[in-house]
Design a protein around this motif. Structure first.
Motif, PDB file in Angstrom:
ATOM      1  N   ASP A  54       0.813  -1.211   0.000  1.00 32.39           N
ATOM      2  CA  ASP A  54       0.000   0.000   0.000  1.00 32.39           C
ATOM      3  C   ASP A  54       0.848   1.263   0.000  1.00 32.39           C
ATOM      4  OD1 ASP A  54      -2.341  -1.517   0.119  1.00 32.39           O
ATOM      5  OD2 ASP A  54      -2.241  -1.636   2.321  1.00 32.39           O
ATOM      6  N   ASP A  55       2.117   1.137   0.401  1.00 34.03           N
ATOM      7  CA  ASP A  55       2.937   2.325   0.613  1.00 34.03           C
ATOM      8  C   ASP A  55       4.028   2.517  -0.436  1.00 34.03           C
ATOM      9  OD1 ASP A  55       4.335   0.117   1.369  1.00 34.03           O
ATOM     10  OD2 ASP A  55       5.152   0.979   3.212  1.00 34.03           O
ATOM     11  N   ALA A  56       4.082   1.689  -1.481  1.00 34.39           N
ATOM     12  CA  ALA A  56       5.106   1.842  -2.510  1.00 34.39           C
ATOM     13  C   ALA A  56       4.593   1.262  -3.825  1.00 34.39           C
ATOM     14  CB  ALA A  56       6.398   1.142  -2.086  1.00 34.39           C
ATOM     15  N   ASP A  57       4.925   1.941  -4.919  1.00 36.17           N
ATOM     16  CA  ASP A  57       4.547   1.434  -6.233  1.00 36.17           C
ATOM     17  C   ASP A  57       5.785   0.932  -6.960  1.00 36.17           C
ATOM     18  OD1 ASP A  57       5.906   3.729  -6.996  1.00 36.17           O
ATOM     19  OD2 ASP A  57       4.087   4.862  -7.452  1.00 36.17           O
ATOM     20  N   GLU A  58       5.601   0.480  -8.198  1.00 36.40           N
ATOM     21  CA  GLU A  58       6.722  -0.095  -8.939  1.00 36.40           C
ATOM     22  C   GLU A  58       7.812   0.934  -9.223  1.00 36.40           C
ATOM     23  OE1 GLU A  58       5.919  -2.370 -12.389  1.00 36.40           O
ATOM     24  OE2 GLU A  58       4.723  -3.888 -11.326  1.00 36.40           O
ATOM     25  N   ASP A  59       7.434   2.155  -9.502  1.00 34.81           N
ATOM     26  CA  ASP A  59       8.449   3.174  -9.780  1.00 34.81           C
ATOM     27  C   ASP A  59       9.329   3.413  -8.557  1.00 34.81           C
ATOM     28  OD1 ASP A  59       7.682   3.535 -12.392  1.00 34.81           O
ATOM     29  OD2 ASP A  59       6.360   5.236 -11.965  1.00 34.81           O
ATOM     30  N   THR A  60       8.711   3.427  -7.379  1.00 32.52           N
ATOM     31  CA  THR A  60       9.485   3.582  -6.155  1.00 32.52           C
ATOM     32  C   THR A  60      10.441   2.405  -5.973  1.00 32.52           C
ATOM     33  OG1 THR A  60       7.713   4.827  -5.073  1.00 32.52           O
ATOM     34  CG2 THR A  60       9.356   3.791  -3.638  1.00 32.52           C
ATOM     35  N   MET A  61       9.939   1.193  -6.224  1.00 30.52           N
ATOM     36  CA  MET A  61      10.759   0.012  -6.056  1.00 30.52           C
ATOM     37  C   MET A  61      11.916  -0.016  -7.044  1.00 30.52           C
ATOM     38  SD  MET A  61      10.880  -2.451  -3.967  1.00 30.52           S
ATOM     39  CE  MET A  61      12.484  -3.220  -3.890  1.00 30.52           C
ATOM     40  N   LYS A  62      11.649   0.416  -8.264  1.00 36.39           N
ATOM     41  CA  LYS A  62      12.731   0.490  -9.258  1.00 36.39           C
ATOM     42  C   LYS A  62      13.828   1.442  -8.784  1.00 36.39           C
ATOM     43  CE  LYS A  62       9.942  -0.414 -13.423  1.00 36.39           C
ATOM     44  NZ  LYS A  62       9.438   0.177 -14.692  1.00 36.39           N
ATOM     45  N   ALA A  63      13.426   2.594  -8.254  1.00 37.10           N
ATOM     46  CA  ALA A  63      14.400   3.582  -7.795  1.00 37.10           C
ATOM     47  C   ALA A  63      15.226   3.042  -6.636  1.00 37.10           C
ATOM     48  CB  ALA A  63      13.677   4.868  -7.392  1.00 37.10           C
ATOM     49  N   VAL A  64      14.553   2.435  -5.668  1.00 34.55           N
ATOM     50  CA  VAL A  64      15.260   1.887  -4.511  1.00 34.55           C
ATOM     51  C   VAL A  64      16.231   0.790  -4.951  1.00 34.55           C
ATOM     52  CG1 VAL A  64      14.980   0.576  -2.379  1.00 34.55           C
ATOM     53  CG2 VAL A  64      13.434   2.476  -2.872  1.00 34.55           C
ATOM     54  N   SER A  65      15.781  -0.074  -5.834  1.00 41.19           N
ATOM     55  CA  SER A  65      16.629  -1.169  -6.296  1.00 41.19           C
ATOM     56  C   SER A  65      17.881  -0.646  -6.994  1.00 41.19           C
ATOM     57  CB  SER A  65      15.847  -2.072  -7.253  1.00 41.19           C
ATOM     58  OG  SER A  65      14.689  -2.592  -6.635  1.00 41.19           O
ATOM     59  N   LEU A  66      17.709   0.361  -7.816  1.00 43.28           N
ATOM     60  CA  LEU A  66      18.839   0.902  -8.562  1.00 43.28           C
ATOM     61  C   LEU A  66      19.861   1.558  -7.652  1.00 43.28           C
ATOM     62  CD1 LEU A  66      20.240   1.473 -11.209  1.00 43.28           C
ATOM     63  CD2 LEU A  66      18.730   3.447 -11.550  1.00 43.28           C
ATOM     64  N   MET A  67      19.409   2.042  -6.491  1.00 41.56           N
ATOM     65  CA  MET A  67      20.335   2.740  -5.602  1.00 41.56           C
ATOM     66  C   MET A  67      21.355   1.809  -4.958  1.00 41.56           C
ATOM     67  SD  MET A  67      19.808   5.676  -6.283  1.00 41.56           S
ATOM     68  CE  MET A  67      21.197   6.151  -5.271  1.00 41.56           C
ATOM     69  N   GLY A  68      21.209   0.497  -5.177  1.00 35.43           N
ATOM     70  CA  GLY A  68      22.275  -0.394  -4.735  1.00 35.43           C
ATOM     71  C   GLY A  68      23.541  -0.239  -5.550  1.00 35.43           C
ATOM     72  N   TYR A  69      23.415   0.239  -6.795  1.00 38.94           N
ATOM     73  CA  TYR A  69      24.580   0.340  -7.675  1.00 38.94           C
ATOM     74  C   TYR A  69      25.649   1.311  -7.170  1.00 38.94           C
ATOM     75  CZ  TYR A  69      22.071  -2.398 -11.188  1.00 38.94           C
ATOM     76  OH  TYR A  69      21.400  -3.386 -11.855  1.00 38.94           O
ATOM     77  N   PRO A  70      25.281   2.538  -6.698  1.00 37.83           N
ATOM     78  CA  PRO A  70      26.331   3.399  -6.148  1.00 37.83           C
ATOM     79  C   PRO A  70      27.068   2.757  -4.971  1.00 37.83           C
ATOM     80  CG  PRO A  70      24.358   4.673  -6.595  1.00 37.83           C
ATOM     81  CD  PRO A  70      23.988   3.231  -6.788  1.00 37.83           C
ATOM     82  N   ALA A  71      26.379   1.883  -4.224  1.00 37.92           N
ATOM     83  CA  ALA A  71      27.044   1.182  -3.128  1.00 37.92           C
ATOM     84  C   ALA A  71      28.120   0.245  -3.658  1.00 37.92           C
ATOM     85  CB  ALA A  71      26.018   0.397  -2.308  1.00 37.92           C
ATOM     86  N   VAL A  72      27.927  -0.268  -4.880  1.00 41.31           N
ATOM     87  CA  VAL A  72      28.956  -1.110  -5.497  1.00 41.31           C
ATOM     88  C   VAL A  72      30.234  -0.312  -5.670  1.00 41.31           C
ATOM     89  CG1 VAL A  72      29.579  -2.386  -7.584  1.00 41.31           C
ATOM     90  CG2 VAL A  72      27.263  -2.571  -6.653  1.00 41.31           C
ATOM     91  N   GLU A  73      30.093   0.931  -6.132  1.00 44.85           N
ATOM     92  CA  GLU A  73      31.258   1.797  -6.346  1.00 44.85           C
ATOM     93  C   GLU A  73      32.030   2.026  -5.047  1.00 44.85           C
ATOM     94  OE1 GLU A  73      33.887   4.866  -7.777  1.00 44.85           O
ATOM     95  OE2 GLU A  73      32.649   3.474  -8.931  1.00 44.85           O
ATOM     96  N   THR A  74      31.325   2.406  -3.976  1.00 38.57           N
ATOM     97  CA  THR A  74      32.011   2.729  -2.731  1.00 38.57           C
ATOM     98  C   THR A  74      32.577   1.481  -2.058  1.00 38.57           C
ATOM     99  OG1 THR A  74      29.859   2.718  -1.596  1.00 38.57           O
ATOM    100  CG2 THR A  74      30.718   4.841  -2.318  1.00 38.57           C
ATOM    101  N   SER A  75      31.819   0.386  -2.056  1.00 42.43           N
ATOM    102  CA  SER A  75      32.323  -0.847  -1.430  1.00 42.43           C
ATOM    103  C   SER A  75      33.528  -1.400  -2.182  1.00 42.43           C
ATOM    104  CB  SER A  75      31.217  -1.902  -1.368  1.00 42.43           C
ATOM    105  OG  SER A  75      30.178  -1.496  -0.514  1.00 42.43           O
ATOM    106  N   THR A  76      33.506  -1.301  -3.513  1.00 44.43           N
ATOM    107  CA  THR A  76      34.652  -1.734  -4.309  1.00 44.43           C
ATOM    108  C   THR A  76      35.874  -0.909  -3.962  1.00 44.43           C
ATOM    109  OG1 THR A  76      33.204  -2.422  -6.124  1.00 44.43           O
ATOM    110  CG2 THR A  76      35.518  -2.067  -6.656  1.00 44.43           C
ATOM    111  N   SER A  77      35.691   0.395  -3.802  1.00 42.52           N
ATOM    112  CA  SER A  77      36.805   1.273  -3.445  1.00 42.52           C
ATOM    113  C   SER A  77      37.397   0.888  -2.099  1.00 42.52           C
ATOM    114  CB  SER A  77      36.344   2.732  -3.411  1.00 42.52           C
ATOM    115  OG  SER A  77      35.878   3.145  -4.678  1.00 42.52           O
ATOM    116  N   VAL A  78      36.539   0.626  -1.109  1.00 36.43           N
ATOM    117  CA  VAL A  78      37.023   0.242   0.218  1.00 36.43           C
ATOM    118  C   VAL A  78      37.835  -1.051   0.143  1.00 36.43           C
ATOM    119  CG1 VAL A  78      36.350  -0.454   2.547  1.00 36.43           C
ATOM    120  CG2 VAL A  78      35.149   1.421   1.423  1.00 36.43           C
TER     121      VAL A  78
END
Length: 508
Positions: free
Chosen positions: A280-304
């Motif tokens: 009830d509190d999230a639609d597909e567009d919201t879920m797509k955005a949240v899912s994609l935000m894992g990618y920047p974490a790949v950049e920072t974790s790889t750097s560490v």
């Protein structure tokens, strides 16, 4: 830099015409924090290292104090050079410091869904709620088998090929595989996986175009947003490519999972769980955005992870002590796992020092004030951009003596206990905008480091004549930094453990 040079040349001409109007300053009831004297309109931009602004801010801090003010093209910035002040403002007064400034390049690059830069409000709360469900502490620990499987794969890859270019690819594959498995149930097919390569390109563009300093010209001159991207040169010319990648990465992996759910072949993942349940509190567009935000974490974790390997090459005594701790706690015919972590404080100290030694996001993500504030007699206006200089914190000699040296012992008490937990490190941010995936990141990084040290010795590589290739810490620039390619070698120091992980890999 070419972009900034050309753009400033053009803007200076305009500035001479309109300077009198644009340089008019508001009158505040108290002074702003101190800082270098600005030039008319240009402000301090000519004094700033535009590639590494954190170095300039740190130098200014030694002259003007722990909280300073800078101006770029008519826009004022507050820079915090102290963790004490950061905690006072961003944590104790978090209600006033939890929103984000408007970064014009964010929208231009097709990144206006970006969780990191969302203003404080309902959309952000929806994003963080979803992150919390998938990445909170107790859930992150449950991924221990996945961490171990991919860490074992990383060790085999490093042992098989330690060329400097592939070293970066192997570490990227590890961190990318973790986040894509949790988010989409997708097992990356090595460093050439199409999702992974596009994600890395996407994150790499973003880290160069989203800094407030770089976006200042668009804020001061909104008409620039109407110009074609190619005319800016440099990283900003890639904003069109960023928009293209964003749409591909928002939709393609999500739609692939959607098809798998429909035909009953989907693996367990954040997206699959979402699509299989009513929300009830999230639609597909919201879920797509949240899912994609894992990618920047790949950049920072790889750097560490790459900084960890760099430190192990340069500080063999630290490496040997961390391995000795593992061998003392864990039987030599077993692999270390998260259950052993409480008994391995020195390894945690090593990782804390990795975050401190070279902060991967030296200026973090900018905050903005929701209302006027006063700190230590200085006025901080509503809407002011506030940046936390993690680099200055990492080089505070009062807290970290001999700060340029890699010394994990500084994070331990005299009786060898860890002073503070990894997830509380300033590298993860402050207040209500602290990284929601920090537990997932720390468990993944800890497992990789423990697995590498338990099996491999990391050393200098040798050239064709048998001479040692020297390694010097050199880093890229942008909002997130990583080591430039360096040479090293990997040697198995425990054939029993190596055999264990090879057997596990063959049984997949």
């Amino acid at each position: 830099m070419m972009l900034f040079t050309y753009a400033l040349g053009a803007l200076c001409i305009v500035a001479l015409v309109v300077a009198s109007g644009l340089t008019h300053r508001r009158v505040y009831p108290l002074p702003l924090p101190p800082g270098p004297r600005p030039l008319p309109f240009l402000g301090n931009v000519l004094q700033l290292d535009t590639k590494r602004p954190w170095l300039t801010y740190t130098a200014w801090g030694k002259t003007y104090g722990k909280i300073i003010c800078s101006r770029i093209l008519g826009i004022d910035f507050i820079i915090i050079n102290s963790e004490t002040i950061a905690r006072e403002l961003l944590e104790k007064r978090s209600a006033n410091y939890s929103t984000r400034p408007v970064i014009p390049t964010n929208k231009l690059a097709g990144l206006d869904f970006n969780t990191v830069f969302l203003p404080y409000g309902e959309t952000l709360r929806q994003h963080r709620k979803i992150f919390h469900q998938a990445l909170r502490a107790e859930v992150s620990v449950s991924y221990h088998e996945m961490y171990s499987r991919y860490a074992s794969e990383l060790v085999i890859n490093l042992l098989g090929d330690a060329a400097s270019d592939l070293l970066q690819q192997h570490t990227l594959t590890y961190t990318g595989s973790l986040i894509m498995a949790v988010t989409y149930g997708h097992h990356a097919r090595g460093h050439e996986d199409p999702f992974l390569t596009r994600a890395y390109e996407f994150a790499d563009i973003g880290k160069h175009i989203l800094s407030p300093e770089r976006a200042a010209m668009f804020t001061s001159f909104p008409f620039l947003t109407k110009l074609p991207f190619w005319c800016f040169g440099g990283a900003l010319s890639l904003m069109g490519r960023s928009r293209e990648l964003a749409q591909q990465l928002l939709n393609e992996p999500f739609n692939e999972v959607k098809a798998q759910v429909a035909n009953g072949t989907a693996s367990r993942s954040l997206v699959a769980d979402f699509l299989s349940q009513a929300h009830d509190d999230a639609d597909e567009d919201t879920m797509k955005a949240v899912s994609l935000m894992g990618y920047p974490a790949v950049e920072t974790s790889t750097s560490v992870l790459q900084i960890f390997l760099l430190a192990m090459v340069l500080y063999p005594d630290v490496q040997a002590r961390a391995r000795a701790e593992i061998d003392q706690v864990v039987r030599r015919d077993k692999m270390p796992c998260l259950d052993d972590r409480a008994s391995l404080p020195y390894l945690d100290a090593v990782l804390c020092e990795v975050l401190r030694w070279y902060p991967v996001a030296p200026l973090g993500a900018p905050h903005a004030t929701s209302n006027d504030d006063v700190y230590d007699g200085y006025f901080i206006p509503k809407g002011m951009i506030v940046m936390v200089n993690q680099w200055a914190m990492s080089r505070d000699e009062d807290i970290f003596p001999d700060a340029s040296c890699f010394d994990p012992s500084r994070h331990l008490t005299v009786d060898g206990k860890l002073k503070d937990s990894f997830v509380n490190h300033f590298a993860f941010g402050h207040g209500r905008r602290i990284c929601p995936g920090r537990w997932f990141a720390e468990n993944g990084l800890w497992t990789a480091a423990a697995t590498i040290l338990a099996v491999l010795r990391i050393d200098h590589a040798k050239d064709s004549n048998g001479n040692r290739i020297e390694v010097k810490p050199e880093f890229t620039t942008g909002m997130a930094i990583r080591p430039k390619p360096f040479h090293c070698s990997f040697e198995s120091v425990n054939t029993t453990r190596e055999g264990h992980i090879r057997a596990m890999m063959n049984s997949k």
